[in-house]
Design a protein around this motif. Structure first.
Motif, mmCIF file in Angstrom:
data_model
loop_
_atom_site.group_PDB
_atom_site.id
_atom_site.type_symbol
_atom_site.label_atom_id
_atom_site.label_comp_id
_atom_site.label_asym_id
_atom_site.label_seq_id
_atom_site.Cartn_x
_atom_site.Cartn_y
_atom_site.Cartn_z
ATOM 1 N N PHE A 9 39.088 43.272 38.004
ATOM 2 C CA PHE A 9 38.406 42.079 37.517
ATOM 3 C C PHE A 9 39.208 41.427 36.392
ATOM 4 C CE2 PHE A 9 34.862 40.138 35.003
ATOM 5 C CZ PHE A 9 34.472 39.213 35.963
ATOM 6 N N VAL A 10 39.665 42.215 35.430
ATOM 7 C CA VAL A 10 40.445 41.681 34.312
ATOM 8 C C VAL A 10 41.804 41.169 34.804
ATOM 9 C CG1 VAL A 10 41.620 42.299 32.152
ATOM 10 C CG2 VAL A 10 39.282 43.027 32.534
ATOM 11 N N ALA A 11 42.430 41.887 35.729
ATOM 12 C CA ALA A 11 43.725 41.431 36.249
ATOM 13 C C ALA A 11 43.586 40.092 36.965
ATOM 14 C CB ALA A 11 44.308 42.473 37.196
ATOM 15 N N ALA A 12 42.512 39.926 37.739
ATOM 16 C CA ALA A 12 42.288 38.640 38.409
ATOM 17 C C ALA A 12 42.060 37.537 37.387
ATOM 18 C CB ALA A 12 41.100 38.750 39.358
ATOM 19 N N LEU A 13 41.308 37.844 36.346
ATOM 20 C CA LEU A 13 41.067 36.854 35.303
ATOM 21 C C LEU A 13 42.350 36.482 34.577
ATOM 22 C CD1 LEU A 13 37.674 37.954 33.740
ATOM 23 C CD2 LEU A 13 38.148 35.948 35.123
#
Length: 131
Positions: A9-13
């Motif tokens: 989730f953080v990597a996509a963000l």
């Protein structure tokens, strides 16, 4: 399982924010009168990614370790945890094992023992040559 969902989730963000934070304008445009090299760095969106990493990953850990009860009772955190668990529930993270097996077959990887035994044999041969 939550940790994998959170990381993805953080990597996509990070990619989304990097795209949004990229500062580009017409040719010759610079923000704050920066040189072309600095403006090129601004255009990469890396600064937005660094800010997101600090706020989206590191700051949450510090707050969670200092006040865990207040952190977990926050409705925003509850929603974020649900999104991460939903992402994990899709099975996309578990699919990485299957993709790794396919990549192993294509690339011809062998188990670690194969390479370690080969290294030990080479060391023994070198030791015999020295004697």
């Amino acid at each position: 399982s939550f940790l994998i969902g959170r990381q993805v989730f953080v990597a996509a963000l990070i990619f989304i924010v990097a795209r949004i934070a990229a500062i580009s304008g017409p040719d010759g445009y610079t923000i704050f009168g920066a040189s072309d090299y600095i403006q090129g760095f601004y255009n990469t969106g890396l600064l937005g990614s660094i800010v997101l990493t600090n706020f989206g990953s590191l700051m949450w850990r510090i707050v969670a370790s200092n006040v865990p009860v207040a952190f977990m009772s926050n409705p925003v955190v509850y929603v974020i945890i649900r999104v991460c668990l939903l992402f994990e529930g899709t099975g996309i993270c578990s699919a990485s094992w299957g993709l790794a097996r396919i990549h192993k077959a294509i690339a011809g990887y062998k188990p670690d023992g194969f390479y370690l035994e080969k290294e030990e044999e080479e060391e023994e041969e070198e030791a015999q040559e020295i004697e």
